[in-house]
Write an enzyme that holds these catalytic residues in place. Structure first.
Site, short mmCIF file in Angstrom:
data_model
loop_
_atom_site.label_atom_id
_atom_site.label_comp_id
_atom_site.label_asym_id
_atom_site.label_seq_id
_atom_site.Cartn_x
_atom_site.Cartn_y
_atom_site.Cartn_z
N ARG A 36 -15.51 80.93 32.84
CA ARG A 36 -15.63 81.24 34.21
C ARG A 36 -15.50 82.41 34.46
NH1 ARG A 36 -10.32 77.16 36.14
NH2 ARG A 36 -11.39 75.46 36.64
N LYS A 200 -7.68 56.53 38.18
CA LYS A 200 -7.39 56.12 39.36
C LYS A 200 -8.89 56.27 40.28
CE LYS A 200 -2.81 57.24 39.56
NZ LYS A 200 -1.48 58.38 40.02
N GLY A 351 -13.01 67.67 35.91
CA GLY A 351 -12.49 69.14 35.14
C GLY A 351 -12.27 68.76 33.22
N GLY A 374 -12.22 69.74 41.33
CA GLY A 374 -12.19 68.76 42.97
C GLY A 374 -13.01 69.46 43.96
P1 ADP Z 1 -12.01 64.51 36.01
O1 ADP Z 1 -11.13 65.35 36.25
O2 ADP Z 1 -13.10 64.32 35.60
O3 ADP Z 1 -12.48 64.33 38.10
P2 ADP Z 1 -9.74 62.08 35.90
O4 ADP Z 1 -9.07 63.35 36.47
O5 ADP Z 1 -9.69 61.31 37.37
O6 ADP Z 1 -11.28 63.02 35.83
O7 ADP Z 1 -8.93 61.11 34.81
C1 ADP Z 1 -9.60 62.14 33.78
C2 ADP Z 1 -8.35 61.14 32.59
O8 ADP Z 1 -9.00 59.18 33.38
C3 ADP Z 1 -8.53 61.36 30.84
O9 ADP Z 1 -6.76 61.63 31.19
C4 ADP Z 1 -8.40 59.86 30.35
O10 ADP Z 1 -7.61 59.95 29.69
C5 ADP Z 1 -7.46 58.98 32.14
N1 ADP Z 1 -8.02 57.95 31.28
C6 ADP Z 1 -9.66 57.65 31.46
N2 ADP Z 1 -10.09 55.86 31.12
C7 ADP Z 1 -8.99 55.62 30.85
C8 ADP Z 1 -7.77 54.46 31.29
N3 ADP Z 1 -8.88 53.15 30.95
N4 ADP Z 1 -6.60 54.09 30.69
C9 ADP Z 1 -5.70 55.07 30.89
N5 ADP Z 1 -6.40 56.30 31.75
C10 ADP Z 1 -8.16 56.19 31.29
MG MG Z 2 -8.59 65.96 36.43
#
Ligand code: ADP
Ligand code: MG
Length: 394
Positions: A36, A200, A351, A374
């Site tokens: 960063r 989610k 992230g 975010g």
């Molecule tokens: P980002 O930070 O890129 O926006 P998220 O925070 O939404 O992504 O999601 C990341 C998390 O989702 C990771 O910690 C990963 O372990 C979890 N994840 C991905 N697939 C699954 C799954 N099938 N079951 C449970 N957790 C999952």
């Molecule tokens: Mg995340």
């Protein structure tokens, strides 16, 4: 981009107050990852080269509105000094008599970093008095530059409030983010394929809806796919499913019929653990007591087929629990597929997604990796970010 940038203002001989994102991980009082800080260098260097005196401000961590040595930016000042090859002055308070004295004496070509803005309770409250004190550091002729895209979704004093008192323009990092993410929403070269995953659905309903409109295809993996599969009537065992989002998932499936692409197979585990027993099954064969932790090889092949002809790709959210090596292959395979695309603009936000692409070792083959977790998601959702809204229009 329709916002003014530092190229559009005369900065020579003026004090420029720059909001940067120096929210970096520290270990033993040292900067553990300077990505960063490096991302802010082009803006800082440009301002110095053009005769400005540069006052930098940032938050770091969550110090709850009071000083806390654990979250001091002092180590960042030292690190930045090494990167710039020149001294960086440090104010041990974001505002107050010491900050004022240091800012007053700052000469063109010099750099001052203020202590963590979140050491002051006014930061998160967007307190006008705190914002006024920050802005006053730049003097009557000052300019405000926002280069902290990752904080642009927060209406905080150092992001939004200061723009009440100073002309406000974008830095180069902000400009780059708005360019790449903005193009996804306004003029993506087609076909535009979006990939969504992560834990989610409920976190990302707005993003799904926005991309269903903008993209030509929407590939869904990760934990959020489970809720869609369940909504389609599949049994997904002990997989992460959001019962509360089932109706929403059904509605999205109906709306997105010809665009949504869901997994056809999965890597399943007998428990949520790195060393769990592991099997690959079609999505209609998930036994009771097992859970989906990654997309399967056929799904990877199907997704790659969709990506083949893409001219624009946006990816957010890992395809599985990539933190466990046994369940990282789907995520890494998609990362490699993006890296191999020729002639396509590839953009990654979020992230965990960014961490996954780095782990896959292909980060340098991606067109744009957003620095805003975010913030990039809210942007893609189509929301106007408060820290962008306050910047002067061209
Ligand atoms: P980002 O930070 O890129 O926006 P998220 O925070 O939404 O992504 O999601 C990341 C998390 O989702 C990771 O910690 C990963 O372990 C979890 N994840 C991905 N697939 C699954 C799954 N099938 N079951 C449970 N957790 C999952
Ligand atoms: Mg995340």
């Amino acid at each position: 981009m329709n916002k003014k940038t530092i190229r559009d203002v005369d900065v020579r001989g003026r004090k420029v107050l720059v909001r940067v994102d120096f929210n970096v991980p520290l270990e033993d009082g040292r900067v553990a990852d300077d990505t960063r800080i490096r991302a802010a260098l082009p803006t800082i260097q440009y301002l110095l080269d053009h005769g400005a005196a540069v006052i930098l401000m940032s938050h770091l961590g969550r110090p709850k509105g009071q000083p806390n040595p654990k979250y001091s930016l002092r180590p960042v000042a030292e690190h930045l000094s090494a990167l710039l090859g020149k001294p960086v002055k440090f104010s041990p308070e974001p505002v107050g008599p010491q900050a004022e004295a240091l800012a007053r004496d700052l000469k063109p070509g010099e750099v001052l970093l203020l202590e963590n803005t979140r050491f002051h309770p006014g930061e998160r409250k967007n307190d006008p008095e705190f914002a006024r004190q920050l802005a006053a550091l730049a003097g009557p002729d000052g300019i405000f530059v926002n280069d902290a895209f990752g904080s642009a979704h927060r209406a905080h004093a150092s992001v939004v409030g200061v723009a009440q008192y100073l002309p406000a323009v974008a830095g180069f990092l902000m400009e780059k983010e708005l360019d790449f993410l903005g193009r996804l929403l306004t003029a993506p070269e087609r076909p535009f394929v979006a990939i969504l995953g992560g834990a989610k659905i409920s976190d990302k309903i707005g993003v799904i809806r926005s991309l269903l409109q903008k993209a030509d295809k929407l590939l869904i993996g990760g934990g959020m796919a489970n809720t869609f599969l369940k909504a389609q009537g599949y049994e997904v065992g002990d997989s992460l499913v959001e019962e509360d989002a089932l109706e929403e998932a059904k509605a999205l499936l109906a709306e997105g019929q010809d665009k949504l692409v869901l997994p056809v197979d999965a890597v399943i585990a007998d428990r949520f653990a790195a060393d769990a027993e592991r099997k690959v099954v079609p999505v209609d064969r998930v036994p009771q007591g097992w859970r989906i932790l990654d997309i399967g090889p056929e799904t990877v092949a199907r997704f790659k087929e969709e990506l083949q002809s893409a001219k624009t790709v946006f990816w957010n959210g890992p395809m599985g629990v990539f933190e466990f090596p046994a369940f990282a292959e789907g995520t890494f395979a998609i990362a490699r597929a993006l890296a191999e695309l020729e002639g396509a603009v590839t953009v990654i936000g979020g992230g965990d997604s960014v961490a996954a692409v780095k782990q896959a070792g292909v980060a340098d083959k991606i067109t744009h990796i957003s620095t805003g977790g975010g913030a990039s998601l809210e942007f893609v959702e189509g929301k106007e970010l408060p820290g962008v809204a306050v910047l002067a229009d061209k």
